[in-house]
Write a protein that holds these residues in place. Structure first.
Motif, PDB file in Angstrom:
ATOM      1  N   PRO A  71       5.156  -8.166   7.595  1.00  0.00           N
ATOM      2  CA  PRO A  71       4.540  -8.359   8.914  1.00  0.00           C
ATOM      3  C   PRO A  71       5.605  -8.462  10.003  1.00  0.00           C
ATOM      4  O   PRO A  71       6.647  -9.096   9.814  1.00  0.00           O
ATOM      5  CB  PRO A  71       3.771  -9.667   8.760  1.00  0.00           C
ATOM      6  N   THR A  72       5.339  -7.839  11.155  1.00  0.00           N
ATOM      7  CA  THR A  72       6.300  -7.874  12.260  1.00  0.00           C
ATOM      8  C   THR A  72       5.701  -8.444  13.533  1.00  0.00           C
ATOM      9  O   THR A  72       6.390  -8.539  14.535  1.00  0.00           O
ATOM     10  CB  THR A  72       6.846  -6.466  12.555  1.00  0.00           C
ATOM     11  N   ALA A  73       4.426  -8.783  13.527  1.00  0.00           N
ATOM     12  CA  ALA A  73       3.800  -9.351  14.719  1.00  0.00           C
ATOM     13  C   ALA A  73       2.842 -10.441  14.267  1.00  0.00           C
ATOM     14  O   ALA A  73       1.669 -10.190  14.005  1.00  0.00           O
ATOM     15  CB  ALA A  73       3.064  -8.275  15.529  1.00  0.00           C
ATOM     16  N   SER A  74       3.337 -11.673  14.183  1.00  0.00           N
ATOM     17  CA  SER A  74       2.546 -12.767  13.625  1.00  0.00           C
ATOM     18  C   SER A  74       1.328 -13.108  14.471  1.00  0.00           C
ATOM     19  O   SER A  74       0.387 -13.736  14.006  1.00  0.00           O
ATOM     20  CB  SER A  74       3.417 -14.018  13.467  1.00  0.00           C
ATOM     21  N   ASN A  75       1.336 -12.680  15.742  1.00  0.00           N
ATOM     22  CA  ASN A  75       0.207 -13.014  16.610  1.00  0.00           C
ATOM     23  C   ASN A  75      -0.926 -11.995  16.527  1.00  0.00           C
ATOM     24  O   ASN A  75      -1.913 -12.104  17.231  1.00  0.00           O
ATOM     25  CB  ASN A  75       0.681 -13.118  18.066  1.00  0.00           C
ATOM     26  N   VAL A  76      -0.784 -10.986  15.659  1.00  0.00           N
ATOM     27  CA  VAL A  76      -1.833  -9.980  15.518  1.00  0.00           C
ATOM     28  C   VAL A  76      -2.795 -10.412  14.423  1.00  0.00           C
ATOM     29  O   VAL A  76      -2.388 -10.674  13.294  1.00  0.00           O
ATOM     30  CB  VAL A  76      -1.223  -8.600  15.178  1.00  0.00           C
ATOM     31  N   ASP A  77      -4.067 -10.499  14.737  1.00  0.00           N
ATOM     32  CA  ASP A  77      -5.092 -10.885  13.775  1.00  0.00           C
ATOM     33  C   ASP A  77      -5.681  -9.620  13.157  1.00  0.00           C
ATOM     34  O   ASP A  77      -6.460  -8.912  13.795  1.00  0.00           O
ATOM     35  CB  ASP A  77      -6.178 -11.693  14.479  1.00  0.00           C
ATOM     36  N   ALA A  78      -5.291  -9.344  11.903  1.00  0.00           N
ATOM     37  CA  ALA A  78      -5.739  -8.115  11.245  1.00  0.00           C
ATOM     38  C   ALA A  78      -7.254  -8.080  11.072  1.00  0.00           C
ATOM     39  O   ALA A  78      -7.846  -7.013  10.935  1.00  0.00           O
ATOM     40  CB  ALA A  78      -5.058  -7.972   9.885  1.00  0.00           C
ATOM     41  N   SER A  79      -7.906  -9.231  11.071  1.00  0.00           N
ATOM     42  CA  SER A  79      -9.352  -9.259  10.873  1.00  0.00           C
ATOM     43  C   SER A  79     -10.099  -8.633  12.048  1.00  0.00           C
ATOM     44  O   SER A  79     -11.283  -8.305  11.927  1.00  0.00           O
ATOM     45  CB  SER A  79      -9.828 -10.703  10.670  1.00  0.00           C
ATOM     46  N   LYS A  80      -9.410  -8.453  13.168  1.00  0.00           N
ATOM     47  CA  LYS A  80     -10.056  -7.869  14.337  1.00  0.00           C
ATOM     48  C   LYS A  80     -10.173  -6.356  14.236  1.00  0.00           C
ATOM     49  O   LYS A  80     -10.845  -5.723  15.032  1.00  0.00           O
ATOM     50  CB  LYS A  80      -9.286  -8.242  15.606  1.00  0.00           C
ATOM     51  N   PHE A  81      -9.478  -5.763  13.246  1.00  0.00           N
ATOM     52  CA  PHE A  81      -9.541  -4.323  13.070  1.00  0.00           C
ATOM     53  C   PHE A  81     -10.709  -3.983  12.158  1.00  0.00           C
ATOM     54  O   PHE A  81     -10.898  -4.608  11.122  1.00  0.00           O
ATOM     55  CB  PHE A  81      -8.239  -3.795  12.456  1.00  0.00           C
ATOM     56  N   SER A  82     -11.472  -2.967  12.527  1.00  0.00           N
ATOM     57  CA  SER A  82     -12.545  -2.514  11.652  1.00  0.00           C
ATOM     58  C   SER A  82     -11.950  -1.703  10.513  1.00  0.00           C
ATOM     59  O   SER A  82     -10.802  -1.276  10.570  1.00  0.00           O
ATOM     60  CB  SER A  82     -13.535  -1.646  12.444  1.00  0.00           C
ATOM     61  N   ASP A  83     -12.757  -1.480   9.462  1.00  0.00           N
ATOM     62  CA  ASP A  83     -12.267  -0.749   8.304  1.00  0.00           C
ATOM     63  C   ASP A  83     -11.903   0.690   8.649  1.00  0.00           C
ATOM     64  O   ASP A  83     -11.189   1.342   7.912  1.00  0.00           O
ATOM     65  CB  ASP A  83     -13.308  -0.759   7.174  1.00  0.00           C
ATOM     66  N   GLY A  84     -12.401   1.218   9.747  1.00  0.00           N
ATOM     67  CA  GLY A  84     -12.093   2.597  10.096  1.00  0.00           C
ATOM     68  C   GLY A  84     -10.840   2.756  10.932  1.00  0.00           C
ATOM     69  O   GLY A  84     -10.372   3.882  11.136  1.00  0.00           O
ATOM     70  N   ASP A  85     -10.297   1.664  11.449  1.00  0.00           N
ATOM     71  CA  ASP A  85      -9.144   1.745  12.330  1.00  0.00           C
ATOM     72  C   ASP A  85      -7.881   1.288  11.606  1.00  0.00           C
ATOM     73  O   ASP A  85      -7.871   0.243  10.969  1.00  0.00           O
ATOM     74  CB  ASP A  85      -9.339   0.859  13.566  1.00  0.00           C
ATOM     75  N   PRO A  86      -6.790   2.056  11.719  1.00  0.00           N
ATOM     76  CA  PRO A  86      -5.547   1.634  11.062  1.00  0.00           C
ATOM     77  C   PRO A  86      -4.911   0.451  11.776  1.00  0.00           C
ATOM     78  O   PRO A  86      -4.953   0.347  12.997  1.00  0.00           O
ATOM     79  CB  PRO A  86      -4.663   2.882  11.160  1.00  0.00           C
ATOM     80  N   GLU A  87      -4.332  -0.444  10.994  1.00  0.00           N
ATOM     81  CA  GLU A  87      -3.594  -1.594  11.530  1.00  0.00           C
ATOM     82  C   GLU A  87      -2.116  -1.288  11.379  1.00  0.00           C
ATOM     83  O   GLU A  87      -1.637  -1.008  10.287  1.00  0.00           O
ATOM     84  CB  GLU A  87      -3.977  -2.859  10.756  1.00  0.00           C
ATOM     85  N   GLU A  88      -1.377  -1.277  12.493  1.00  0.00           N
ATOM     86  CA  GLU A  88      -0.032  -0.710  12.501  1.00  0.00           C
ATOM     87  C   GLU A  88       1.097  -1.738  12.598  1.00  0.00           C
ATOM     88  O   GLU A  88       2.262  -1.361  12.585  1.00  0.00           O
ATOM     89  CB  GLU A  88       0.101   0.256  13.702  1.00  0.00           C
ATOM     90  N   HIS A  89       0.798  -3.016  12.700  1.00  0.00           N
ATOM     91  CA  HIS A  89       1.821  -3.990  13.080  1.00  0.00           C
ATOM     92  C   HIS A  89       2.553  -4.570  11.870  1.00  0.00           C
ATOM     93  O   HIS A  89       2.395  -5.736  11.527  1.00  0.00           O
ATOM     94  CB  HIS A  89       1.188  -5.109  13.921  1.00  0.00           C
ATOM     95  N   PHE A  90       3.342  -3.749  11.227  1.00  0.00           N
ATOM     96  CA  PHE A  90       4.140  -4.208  10.099  1.00  0.00           C
ATOM     97  C   PHE A  90       5.253  -3.203   9.828  1.00  0.00           C
ATOM     98  O   PHE A  90       5.212  -2.054  10.266  1.00  0.00           O
ATOM     99  CB  PHE A  90       3.269  -4.380   8.840  1.00  0.00           C
ATOM    100  N   SER A  91       6.266  -3.667   9.121  1.00  0.00           N
ATOM    101  CA  SER A  91       7.312  -2.797   8.591  1.00  0.00           C
ATOM    102  C   SER A  91       7.091  -2.649   7.093  1.00  0.00           C
ATOM    103  O   SER A  91       6.289  -3.369   6.488  1.00  0.00           O
ATOM    104  CB  SER A  91       8.698  -3.397   8.852  1.00  0.00           C
ATOM    105  N   ILE A  92       7.811  -1.718   6.487  1.00  0.00           N
ATOM    106  CA  ILE A  92       7.725  -1.495   5.048  1.00  0.00           C
ATOM    107  C   ILE A  92       9.133  -1.466   4.473  1.00  0.00           C
ATOM    108  O   ILE A  92      10.036  -0.839   5.051  1.00  0.00           O
ATOM    109  CB  ILE A  92       6.985  -0.186   4.733  1.00  0.00           C
ATOM    110  N   GLU A  93       9.300  -2.153   3.349  1.00  0.00           N
ATOM    111  CA  GLU A  93      10.581  -2.155   2.652  1.00  0.00           C
ATOM    112  C   GLU A  93      10.429  -1.408   1.335  1.00  0.00           C
ATOM    113  O   GLU A  93       9.578  -1.747   0.513  1.00  0.00           O
ATOM    114  CB  GLU A  93      11.042  -3.589   2.401  1.00  0.00           C
TER     115      GLU A  93
END
Length: 306
Positions: free
Chosen positions: A124-146
């Motif tokens: 996670p890169t944005a702790s203030n983003v609430d992923a639950s606000k995204f619907s199942d059809g919309d991508p959630e982009e606020h993270f990095s990948i290792e």
């Protein structure tokens, strides 16, 4: 032939900005028997970008050695011309697709590939983003990948062994030449005098096609104050990619080279193609692994109908 629509997404990897970084198409198949190589190669040629990825779920979530929940997928990568054994940006894009659309409900994914099991972790890169606000059809982009990848050893190489290099590089000053000992010729790694020289280089692609290697990587020290440790670019016209905009897998060798040269295990790399991309690297010398961290952004989604 696949007779049902196949969901796909196009993801720009190693960037947080659309139309930068390296594009990859990620296709989600339902069953392993759908992995027909001729069809996959035809799809990759149709997309005609540096990599097209095909995912097939293996099983439901399970636990790894540290008792973390993980999800497993088969993963294969194709350029417009050939299947490849290892691809960093395609793995990052595939993980981003699975995390963003919540297909993977865990923070760890294991990919079973031609290079063994590769691990991707969601950071996670944005702790203030609430992923639950995204619907199942919309991508959630606020993270990095290792990504956890194997290192690739490099061998010294004499310029006399490749007499065409000065012409290939249009006379750019060379500091050192290395190569990877891989099947199919591996890659040539050429250090140039500076990162600016790397960024400005206009190599002879016809000469690269004649080189006894899969592709040509040019690299050089980053400019002072840039925030990066080194610049690189990757040219592979034999594989249908004149220039790979941001290649994660070549850093499996670059990290060992620059770590030794700079005397540190944590580095920040910039691929200086016209699209550009950023990779954060950590070399685990004990286990000969490299952790590659980056971001990605979804730019397109749809379904394959044929």
């Amino acid at each position: 032939m696949v007779k049902r629509p196949v969901k796909y997404s196009q993801v720009d990897a190693f960037t947080d900005t659309a139309f930068k970084g390296n594009p990859a198409a990620v296709c989600l198949l339902e069953k392993e028997e759908e992995q027909d190589e001729k069809w996959m190669q035809a799809v990759a040629a149709e997309f005609n970008i540096s990599e097209t990825c095909f995912l097939t779920p293996i099983s439901s979530t399970q636990s790894d050695a540290n008792d973390h929940s993980v999800t497993r997928f088969h993963l294969r990568w194709f350029t417009p011309l050939v299947e490849v054994k290892l691809c960093g940006h395609g793995t990052l894009a595939s993980a981003h697709f699975l995390f963003a659309y919540r297909i993977a409900r865990t923070d760890v994914i294991e990919f079973v590939t031609l290079s063994g099991v590769l691990i991707a972790k969601r950071i996670p890169t944005a702790s203030n983003v609430d992923a639950s606000k995204f619907s199942d059809g919309d991508p959630e982009e606020h993270f990095s990948i290792e990504l956890d990848f194997p290192t690739i050893p490099v061998l010294e190489c004499e310029s006399a062994d490749i007499p065409s290099l000065p012409e290939t590089l249009n006379g750019a000053p060379m500091v050192n030449i290395s190569k990877t000992a891989e099947a199919g010729g591996g890659d040539l790694y050429v250090e140039l005098s500076s990162g600016k020289t790397v960024a400005d280089l206009k190599p002879q692609l016809d000469e690269i096609r004649k080189c006894p290697a899969r592709g040509l990587i040019v690299t050089g020290p980053a400019p002072d104050g840039s925030g990066f440790d080194f610049f690189s670019r990757f040219f592979s016209p034999k594989m249908g990619i004149n220039e790979d905009p941001v290649c994660g897998s070549v850093h499996c060798a670059l990290v060992t080279y620059w770590s030794k040269k700079l005397g540190k295990c944590d580095l920040v790399a910039y691929m200086a193609s016209p699209r550009g991309g950023v990779l954060e690297l950590h070399l685990d010398e004990t286990n000969q692994r490299v952790l590659i961290r980056g971001k990605a952004v979804t730019v397109m989604e749809g379904s394959l109908l044929a």
